[in-house]
Enzyme design. Sequence first.
Site, PDB file in Angstrom:
ATOM      1  N   PHE A 287       0.877  -1.179   0.000  1.00 18.25           N
ATOM      2  CA  PHE A 287       0.000   0.000   0.000  1.00 18.25           C
ATOM      3  C   PHE A 287       0.904   1.215   0.000  1.00 18.25           C
ATOM      4  O   PHE A 287       1.753   1.352   0.882  1.00 18.25           O
ATOM      5  CB  PHE A 287      -0.876   0.054   1.257  1.00 18.25           C
ATOM      6  CG  PHE A 287      -1.576   1.394   1.438  1.00 18.25           C
ATOM      7  CD1 PHE A 287      -2.914   1.545   1.128  1.00 18.25           C
ATOM      8  CD2 PHE A 287      -0.881   2.515   1.911  1.00 18.25           C
ATOM      9  CE1 PHE A 287      -3.547   2.779   1.281  1.00 18.25           C
ATOM     10  CE2 PHE A 287      -1.513   3.750   2.058  1.00 18.25           C
ATOM     11  CZ  PHE A 287      -2.848   3.876   1.745  1.00 18.25           C
ATOM     12  N   GLU A 288       0.738   2.100  -0.963  1.00 15.87           N
ATOM     13  CA  GLU A 288       1.382   3.400  -0.856  1.00 15.87           C
ATOM     14  C   GLU A 288       0.651   4.366  -1.768  1.00 15.87           C
ATOM     15  O   GLU A 288       0.190   3.989  -2.839  1.00 15.87           O
ATOM     16  CB  GLU A 288       2.894   3.344  -1.189  1.00 15.87           C
ATOM     17  CG  GLU A 288       3.230   2.856  -2.582  1.00 15.87           C
ATOM     18  CD  GLU A 288       4.742   2.856  -2.896  1.00 15.87           C
ATOM     19  OE1 GLU A 288       5.575   3.028  -1.997  1.00 15.87           O
ATOM     20  OE2 GLU A 288       5.073   2.690  -4.090  1.00 15.87           O
TER      21      GLU A 288
END
Length: 402
Positions: A287-288
């Site tokens: 996740f980013e």
Amino acid sequence: MPGHRLTRIFILTGSLLAFAGFYHVLQYVSRRPITVLDEMQGPWSSAKGQDMSLPVSEYATTSPVYSTGNATANGDDSTLLRAAMVALVRNSEMDGIRATIRQVDDRFNREFGYPYILLNDEDFTDEFKDKVQAITKAKVYFGKLPKSHWGLSPYVTEEKVKAALAHNKDRYLYGGSYSYRLMCRYQSGFIFKHPLLAHLDYYWRIEPGVDYYCSLSYDPFRYMRDNNLVYGYTVAPTEKELTVETLWNTTRTWMLENPELLPEKSFIHWAINEKSKYTMCHFWSNFEIVDLAFYRSAAYESYFQHLDRAGGFFYERWGDAPVHSIAASMLLRKEQIHWFEDIGYHHPGYAHCPNKPEMLRNCICDKGQNFMYHGMCSRRFTEVGDIYKDQALELARLPDRK
Ligand SMILES: Nc1nc2c(ncn2[C@@H]2O[C@H](COP(=O)(O)OP(=O)(O)O)[C@@H](O)[C@H]2O)c(=O)[nH]1
Ligand SMILES: *[C@@H]1O[C@H](CO)[C@@H](O)[C@H](O)[C@H]1NC(C)=O
Ligand SMILES: *[C@@H]1O[C@H](CO)[C@@H](O)[C@H](O)[C@H]1NC(C)=O
Ligand SMILES: [Mg+2]
């Protein structure tokens, strides 16, 4: 800024050449939202006037147009940002990516309609494309990686790589996997150069088989833009040391050779302790949410090239998470990095569930999943602050003691 005038000239020239793309490109110019790049000084924002992104003109007819979203969902502005949900994924992960997209839609994106961009080193099958597009009303773009982005680094030799894979096979997860290393190198240095991402200002990386627990009532991309944020994360664990044995030593060499690319202040002390050791802290990059100007910057590109030359993507197993994270802490200030505490999230290994009542009420998770409230790296994130360039260089000068 001269860099921008140059970009615009590029765009205008491109639109004349690419007749079919003319209208869209013109729209792109006129609606271009202000990004951090316009406002921030920093070595990564078009350092030395270089624009590391691909020239828009080449892709004007094939890239999606990002300014045609759901107008009503966005409050003050009538368009979506130039942003997308992006995943590298294999045909065999069709069910996993469908499940992820369904959750992202449920929690957030059904209201906004940001496009999904799925990338693969092989051709996606028709079944994959049909079934993935069937799960969402948002537009899904399917792309194949350019051959030159997916492969052995030109700086390593096949024999040494084979020996390294054999040596590391039982030392850590994916220790003997060649494709895993291609994946990590791709996500570190190439994904943001894919033509389908050429027009994007932000991406939100997603993966098959993860869980999104919490409904969001706002647009995180817009939140990033409005608060001058560059890097957003949800989970920050520690890396397995054996996979990054020489990553910091290689990094500090780059710092000493390129001090002009370092910012006046940075958050590097989060990643590197006072004894000049890598803390193993990293933002979990499955996740980013990132302002892509950062990855396209001269400083990031120079850093990536330096790492690629050192061979550690293959001889060791440098992950894109520690690479992104060391780069972010080394090249950004703390105030440019944001913990999305309200985005409850699970990827096999760790989960984050917000414990604040006003956040938890939007989630379907167990607040006992409180890794981020007692983990070493989140504590360090709170306790540590920015240091000056001189101090960062001092850390880099200390010899690497194993
Ligand atoms: N197309 C493609 N995608 C890959 C390959 N290897 C990994 N991925 C994708 O890269 C991301 C990370 O891989 P994953 O297996 O989840 O690694 P982990 O999260 O570190 O355990 C996921 O989105 C995968 O779908 C590959 O060889 N080809
Ligand atoms: C746009 O957003 C509104 C408000 O959230 C929602 O009711 C509507 O269904 C959305 N429209 C489309 C086409 O996605
Ligand atoms: C660190 O990197 C330098 C320059 O590449 C190299 O000479 C040195 O041996 C390395 N030290 C360690 C401990 O790996
Ligand atoms: Mg994964």
